[in-house]
Scaffold this motif. Structure first.
Motif, PDB file in Angstrom:
ATOM      1  N   LEU A   1      -0.649   6.576 -15.285  1.00 56.57           N
ATOM      2  CA  LEU A   1      -0.319   5.875 -14.034  1.00 56.57           C
ATOM      3  C   LEU A   1       0.232   4.487 -14.320  1.00 56.57           C
ATOM      4  O   LEU A   1       1.226   4.060 -13.701  1.00 56.57           O
ATOM      5  N   ILE A   2      -0.375   3.764 -15.281  1.00 56.50           N
ATOM      6  CA  ILE A   2       0.132   2.443 -15.660  1.00 56.50           C
ATOM      7  C   ILE A   2       1.539   2.570 -16.238  1.00 56.50           C
ATOM      8  O   ILE A   2       2.417   1.758 -15.929  1.00 56.50           O
ATOM      9  N   ARG A   3       1.758   3.609 -17.052  1.00 53.47           N
ATOM     10  CA  ARG A   3       3.090   3.821 -17.622  1.00 53.47           C
ATOM     11  C   ARG A   3       4.134   4.009 -16.526  1.00 53.47           C
ATOM     12  O   ARG A   3       5.246   3.470 -16.606  1.00 53.47           O
ATOM     13  N   ARG A   4       3.775   4.743 -15.492  1.00 57.54           N
ATOM     14  CA  ARG A   4       4.714   4.988 -14.391  1.00 57.54           C
ATOM     15  C   ARG A   4       5.014   3.699 -13.617  1.00 57.54           C
ATOM     16  O   ARG A   4       6.159   3.477 -13.212  1.00 57.54           O
TER      17      ARG A   4
ATOM     18  N   SER B   1       0.839  -1.201   0.000  1.00 61.29           N
ATOM     19  CA  SER B   1       0.000   0.000   0.000  1.00 61.29           C
ATOM     20  C   SER B   1       0.871   1.247   0.000  1.00 61.29           C
ATOM     21  O   SER B   1       0.502   2.283  -0.563  1.00 61.29           O
ATOM     22  N   ASP B   2       2.058   1.149   0.638  1.00 57.74           N
ATOM     23  CA  ASP B   2       2.989   2.277   0.643  1.00 57.74           C
ATOM     24  C   ASP B   2       3.489   2.576  -0.768  1.00 57.74           C
ATOM     25  O   ASP B   2       3.711   3.733  -1.129  1.00 57.74           O
ATOM     26  N   THR B   3       3.702   1.519  -1.557  1.00 56.61           N
ATOM     27  CA  THR B   3       4.145   1.708  -2.941  1.00 56.61           C
ATOM     28  C   THR B   3       3.085   2.459  -3.732  1.00 56.61           C
ATOM     29  O   THR B   3       3.399   3.383  -4.494  1.00 56.61           O
ATOM     30  N   LEU B   4       1.841   2.051  -3.555  1.00 55.74           N
ATOM     31  CA  LEU B   4       0.738   2.740  -4.229  1.00 55.74           C
ATOM     32  C   LEU B   4       0.690   4.202  -3.801  1.00 55.74           C
ATOM     33  O   LEU B   4       0.534   5.098  -4.640  1.00 55.74           O
ATOM     34  N   ALA B   5       0.821   4.446  -2.505  1.00 51.29           N
ATOM     35  CA  ALA B   5       0.780   5.824  -2.008  1.00 51.29           C
ATOM     36  C   ALA B   5       1.885   6.672  -2.636  1.00 51.29           C
ATOM     37  O   ALA B   5       1.663   7.838  -3.004  1.00 51.29           O
ATOM     38  N   MET B   6       3.079   6.095  -2.771  1.00 55.32           N
ATOM     39  CA  MET B   6       4.199   6.814  -3.367  1.00 55.32           C
ATOM     40  C   MET B   6       3.905   7.189  -4.818  1.00 55.32           C
ATOM     41  O   MET B   6       4.157   8.325  -5.255  1.00 55.32           O
ATOM     42  N   MET B   7       3.357   6.239  -5.588  1.00 48.99           N
ATOM     43  CA  MET B   7       3.064   6.493  -6.998  1.00 48.99           C
ATOM     44  C   MET B   7       1.975   7.553  -7.149  1.00 48.99           C
ATOM     45  O   MET B   7       2.047   8.422  -8.028  1.00 48.99           O
TER      46      MET B   7
ATOM     47  N   LEU C   1       0.042  -7.403  -6.989  1.00 45.15           N
ATOM     48  CA  LEU C   1      -0.097  -7.107  -8.414  1.00 45.15           C
ATOM     49  C   LEU C   1      -0.923  -5.848  -8.604  1.00 45.15           C
ATOM     50  O   LEU C   1      -1.941  -5.651  -7.924  1.00 45.15           O
ATOM     51  N   LEU C   2      -0.471  -4.993  -9.520  1.00 41.45           N
ATOM     52  CA  LEU C   2      -1.342  -3.943 -10.020  1.00 41.45           C
ATOM     53  C   LEU C   2      -2.129  -4.556 -11.171  1.00 41.45           C
ATOM     54  O   LEU C   2      -1.552  -5.151 -12.080  1.00 41.45           O
TER      55      LEU C   2
ATOM     56  N   ASP D   1     -11.034   1.453 -11.758  1.00 36.91           N
ATOM     57  CA  ASP D   1     -10.160   1.497 -12.928  1.00 36.91           C
ATOM     58  C   ASP D   1      -8.970   0.561 -12.777  1.00 36.91           C
ATOM     59  O   ASP D   1      -8.539  -0.074 -13.748  1.00 36.91           O
ATOM     60  N   LEU D   2      -8.424   0.485 -11.576  1.00 37.84           N
ATOM     61  CA  LEU D   2      -7.252  -0.322 -11.282  1.00 37.84           C
ATOM     62  C   LEU D   2      -7.440  -0.973  -9.920  1.00 37.84           C
ATOM     63  O   LEU D   2      -8.311  -0.584  -9.145  1.00 37.84           O
ATOM     64  N   ALA D   3      -6.573  -1.958  -9.618  1.00 37.36           N
ATOM     65  CA  ALA D   3      -6.641  -2.592  -8.309  1.00 37.36           C
ATOM     66  C   ALA D   3      -5.265  -3.088  -7.893  1.00 37.36           C
ATOM     67  O   ALA D   3      -4.441  -3.466  -8.740  1.00 37.36           O
ATOM     68  N   LEU D   4      -5.029  -3.071  -6.597  1.00 36.49           N
ATOM     69  CA  LEU D   4      -3.829  -3.663  -6.019  1.00 36.49           C
ATOM     70  C   LEU D   4      -4.267  -4.903  -5.253  1.00 36.49           C
ATOM     71  O   LEU D   4      -4.981  -4.794  -4.250  1.00 36.49           O
ATOM     72  N   LEU D   5      -3.875  -6.081  -5.762  1.00 41.22           N
ATOM     73  CA  LEU D   5      -4.346  -7.342  -5.206  1.00 41.22           C
ATOM     74  C   LEU D   5      -3.173  -8.192  -4.730  1.00 41.22           C
ATOM     75  O   LEU D   5      -2.051  -8.068  -5.229  1.00 41.22           O
ATOM     76  N   LEU D   6      -3.462  -9.077  -3.788  1.00 40.01           N
ATOM     77  CA  LEU D   6      -2.458  -9.982  -3.235  1.00 40.01           C
ATOM     78  C   LEU D   6      -2.611 -11.355  -3.867  1.00 40.01           C
ATOM     79  O   LEU D   6      -3.705 -11.920  -3.902  1.00 40.01           O
ATOM     80  N   GLU D   7      -1.503 -11.895  -4.398  1.00 42.13           N
ATOM     81  CA  GLU D   7      -1.552 -13.260  -4.928  1.00 42.13           C
ATOM     82  C   GLU D   7      -1.801 -14.265  -3.798  1.00 42.13           C
ATOM     83  O   GLU D   7      -1.513 -13.971  -2.641  1.00 42.13           O
TER      84      GLU D   7
END
Length: 294
Positions: free
Chosen positions: A284-287, A104-110, A268-269, A143-149
């Motif tokens: 955002l996907i490009r980044r 979640s921290d990675t998402l916050a940074m982006m 995974l994004l 539009d997007l999701a951050l999911l755990l495998e």
């Protein structure tokens, strides 16, 4: 069924009062009453129980309210997407679902970098279970999701994030397990356990244990870890979870002990395949690709 009438119905369902809803919608009370009655006639069912005090939804009314919310959100998102495409500017709004995880921290940074570069961009973060997030993603509500495998990803595009999520056991500091530096499969024999309700997670943990799931002493399941912190603190059970979901908790009230052999999963994004994106989502996907696929 018109979107306008659905919005009328949804407003009445929320306010539980025709008069209040009419004021919000800036129409007359008789007009609103006729619209609701016409919707009931069109659907061939009664949507409200009517009494002198307030309106309450019938079973069909509750069903329609849930669907109306999804349709109205999807309609607003679609209109917004076309507006953004017309503007061709990075100034839009988007929604992203996120599970409890260290990434979640990675998402916050982006997101911080994106908003810093494009101040007109705004976003909505939806925290929920993987199942709920995937359902909203499929319907176009996210539009997007951050999911755990592990997650079934045949219908999605993905970017794997590099930081691994470490699994372990969340225990009370008073438990004898809190004195261990690691938890091995044999340590869990007979221990009351709390586990994710996701079948994919249960299968993964069962393989790690080397035991059929039904042989493990699972006293309860959960979908979001914050619901079971008090159960762990009060020694009702110990929770199998990822470390990242516990990092912001008071470490004096619970203790995280990693599993051994080490068990890790990745985040995974995710976004739906073959779906047209607004410029801001494309950026955002490009980044993410530039940061994690280079």
């Amino acid at each position: 069924m018109e979107l306008r009438v659905l919005r009328y119905f949804w407003t009445v369902a929320v306010e539980k009062n025709i008069s209040k809803a009419a004021k919000i919608l800036h129409i007359t009370q008789p007009t609103l009453s006729r619209q609701i009655k016409g919707l009931e006639d069109e659907l061939g069912t009664t949507l409200f129980n009517r009494d002198a005090q307030q309106l309450t939804l019938t079973e069909d009314g509750l069903f329609l309210k849930e669907r109306a919310e999804e349709i109205l959100v999807l309609s607003e998102n679609t209109e917004r997407s076309f507006q953004e495409k017309r503007d061709r500017l990075l100034n839009g709004h988007f929604s992203i679902g996120c599970v409890e995880a260290d990434n979640s921290d990675t998402l916050a940074m982006m997101l911080e970098e994106l908003v810093s570069d494009y101040p007109q961009v705004s976003f909505n973060i939806v925290s929920a279970t993987s199942e709920e997030i995937v359902a909203k993603l499929d319907k176009g509500l996210l539009d997007l999701a951050l999911l755990l495998e592990p997650v079934e990803m045949k219908e999605y595009e993905t970017i794997k994030l590099p930081r691994e999520e470490r699994w372990g056991l969340l225990v009370s500091p008073d438990s004898f397990l809190a004195q261990k530096t690691r938890i091995e499969p044999g340590d869990l024999k007979g221990i009351p356990l709390l586990s994710s309700s996701r079948k994919e997670i249960q299968l993964m943990l069962s393989k790690w244990m080397g035991e059929p799931w039904e042989n493990m002493n699972i006293i309860g399941t959960y979908n979001l870890i914050f619901n079971v912190f008090s159960l762990v603190e009060n020694r009702v059970g110990s929770a199998l979870t990822i470390e990242g979901a516990t990092t912001n908790r008071d470490s004096t009230r619970t203790t995280f002990v990693p599993l051994y052999p080490e068990l890790t999963t990745t985040c995974l994004l995710v976004w739906k395949k073959n779906r047209m994106h607004t410029p801001v989502i494309t950026e955002l996907i490009r980044r993410f690709r530039h940061a994690f696929e280079a």
